[in-house]
Design an enzyme around this catalytic site. Structure first.
Site, PDB file in Angstrom:
ATOM      1  N   LYS A  53       0.841  -1.205   0.000  1.00  0.00           N
ATOM      2  CA  LYS A  53       0.000   0.000   0.000  1.00  0.00           C
ATOM      3  C   LYS A  53       0.874   1.252   0.000  1.00  0.00           C
ATOM      4  CE  LYS A  53      -3.716  -2.693   1.984  1.00  0.00           C
ATOM      5  NZ  LYS A  53      -4.382  -3.243   3.163  1.00  0.00           N
ATOM      6  N   GLN A  97      -4.493  -1.810   9.564  1.00  0.00           N
ATOM      7  CA  GLN A  97      -4.380  -3.114   8.911  1.00  0.00           C
ATOM      8  C   GLN A  97      -5.062  -4.205   9.743  1.00  0.00           C
ATOM      9  OE1 GLN A  97      -3.161  -3.775   5.755  1.00  0.00           O
ATOM     10  NE2 GLN A  97      -3.881  -5.851   6.100  1.00  0.00           N
ATOM     11  N   ASP A 120     -10.504   3.246   3.970  1.00  0.00           N
ATOM     12  CA  ASP A 120     -10.519   1.797   3.794  1.00  0.00           C
ATOM     13  C   ASP A 120     -11.950   1.252   3.983  1.00  0.00           C
ATOM     14  OD1 ASP A 120      -9.128  -0.567   3.233  1.00  0.00           O
ATOM     15  OD2 ASP A 120      -8.812  -1.029   5.358  1.00  0.00           O
TER      16      ASP A 120
END
Ligand code: NAP
Length: 276
Positions: A53, A97, A120
């Site tokens: 990322k 994450q 996200d």
């Protein structure tokens, strides 16, 4: 003739446009979009995803700041870090994450992310807004899948979609996104009975189970659209693609289908957050 939904090249093409948008932000507004990535613990797969990322940010001229916290981090400590990032005006988007170590209340930490920085698409508020058809950043994997289906002009309206998996980041938002495009959606999970028969009726099948080649080729009907979100070290997904892809209307290869679109969507949504 079937269509190969080539996420790798769609993502690459899109990166060119994203680069231009970042340049405009830099030149005209003096802003550089910054994605803050938060990695807790030392799971090697998660570390690799975070690195990928960060690399994608660099490719389009954005910045990423890495926050790395130890395996022993508590919920309170992580919440404090997220609040800090929420109030940092330079940070456009926050990626926590998944998964975090088990002592942490992951849901509470996801929901602490300011919805304006939830690039996200992991907060309950973002999910609710998306489900209601309001403006929201979609969870990146299903949002990336929707962008891929749209890129190949695949008609979804009135089709019967069967989503196998109901996780908060994948199966559930996937089902809502397909429903919002007027597909008729069946959501399957580990307690579903007669899974094979349900998949056999599907015009669109989404594999989001996490078990290699779990969905068998002979469950897939001729002319179906096959989306395989799974990715396993043996270079296969959740669907036994080899035995059904030739009979499909369209399918996502593994690797190179869904994965690149996930990261691309994260970058796109971070740029959108910065533009706002
Ligand atoms: P997850 O959180 O483990 O969820 C798996 C889902 O599959 C659950 O809803 C579970 O049902 C269901 N399931 C498990 N066994 C089943 C069975 N025997 N029959 C029917 N359903 C069953 O996984 P995830 O995070 O959603 O990920 C799913 C897959 O997508 C994995 O292969 C992962 O690697 C991949 N993935 C890829 C990306 C990408 O960027 N390409 C991103 C995220 C995930 P219950 O709810 O009943 O337990």
């Amino acid at each position: 003739m079937h269509i190969v939904m080539d996420g790798k090249s769609v993502a690459k093409e899109t990166e060119e446009t994203l680069k231009e948008r970042v340049d405009v932000l830099k030149k005209e507004k003096g802003f550089v979009p910054i994605l803050a990535t938060v990695l807790v613990g030392d799971d090697p797969a998660s570390a690799t995803y975070v690195k990928m990322k960060g690399n994608a940010c660099e490719r389009v001229g954005m910045k990423s700041v890495k926050v790395e916290l130890p395996e022993t981090t508590t919920t309170e400590e992580l919440l404090r870090k997220i609040k800090e990032l929420n109030s940092n005006k330079e940070v456009s988007g926050i990626l926590l994450q998944h998964p975090v170590p088990s002592q942490i209340d992951e849901r509470k930490c996801f929901d602490a992310i300011d919805v304006k920085k939830d690039v996200d698409g992991v907060t309950c508020l973002g999910f609710g807004n998306m489900s209601m058809g309001e403006k929201a950043y979609g969870s990146c994997t299903p949002q990336g899948i929707m962008r891929l289906l749209e890129h190949y002009n695949l008609e979804l309206e009135g089709k019967h979609a069967v989503v196998v998996g109901r996780s908060p980041i994948l199966g559930k938002p996937m089902a809502m996104m397909l429903l919002n495009k007027n597909a008729t959606v069946t959501i399957c999970h580990s307690k579903t009975q007669n899974l094979e028969n349900l998949v056999k009726k599907a015009d669109i099948v989404v594999g989001a189970v996490g078990i290699p080649k779990f969905i068998k080729g002979d469950w897939i009907k001729d002319g179906a659209i096959i989306v395989d979100a799974g990715y396993h070290p043996e270079q296969c997904g959740d669907i036994d693609l080899e035995s059904c892809k030739e009979r499909s209307l369209a399918y996502t290869p593994v690797p190179g289908g869904v994965g690149p679109m996930t990261i691309n969507t994260l970058i796109l949504q971070t740029i959108e957050a910065c533009e706002l």
